[in-house]
Design an enzyme around this catalytic site. Structure first.
Site, PDB file in Angstrom:
ATOM      1  N   ARG A   1       0.835  -1.215   0.000  1.00 40.49           N
ATOM      2  CA  ARG A   1       0.000   0.000   0.000  1.00 40.49           C
ATOM      3  C   ARG A   1       0.864   1.257   0.000  1.00 40.49           C
ATOM      4  O   ARG A   1       0.563   2.227  -0.696  1.00 40.49           O
ATOM      5  CB  ARG A   1      -0.954  -0.004   1.192  1.00 40.49           C
TER       6      ARG A   1
ATOM      7  N   ASN B   1      -6.096  -2.861   2.473  1.00 40.96           N
ATOM      8  CA  ASN B   1      -5.985  -4.310   2.641  1.00 40.96           C
ATOM      9  C   ASN B   1      -7.377  -4.892   2.832  1.00 40.96           C
ATOM     10  O   ASN B   1      -8.165  -4.372   3.630  1.00 40.96           O
ATOM     11  CB  ASN B   1      -5.142  -4.657   3.870  1.00 40.96           C
TER      12      ASN B   1
END
Length: 93
Positions: free
Chosen positions: A21, A40
């Site tokens: 990320r 996520n």
């Protein structure tokens, strides 16, 4: 024509716990003009939502599919749509 779009991508593979990320956000900021987030998911995938010019969203998608990502990407599925707005930048969620 380089209209504004919304790209939602689901990235599967070993993409959690490897900085995926963070690097996605860094690439979105480097490309510029892309807002949205990386999140996520409970099933081990990472969801990426990006809004901006189509060319810039394609550049981010190309990076998601490249060998330059952290971890291991086994596949990316994406859908395209109309921007919804409401993002101030590119966030990690």
């Amino acid at each position: 024509m380089n209209e504004d779009v919304r790209m939602t991508a689901w990235v599967r593979g070993r993409v959690q716990g490897v900085g995926f990320r963070w690097f996605t956000r860094a690439n979105a900021l480097e490309i510029g003009g892309v807002v949205g987030f990386a999140l996520n998911l409970d099933d081990g995938r990472v969801q990426v939502v990006a809004e901006g010019q189509r060319e810039n969203c394609h550049r981010l998608l190309d990076w998601l599919r490249s060998a330059d990502t952290p971890g291991r990407v086994d596949g990316v599925t994406e859908i395209w749509g109309t921007p919804r707005g409401g993002y101030d930048g590119f966030a990690i969620r």
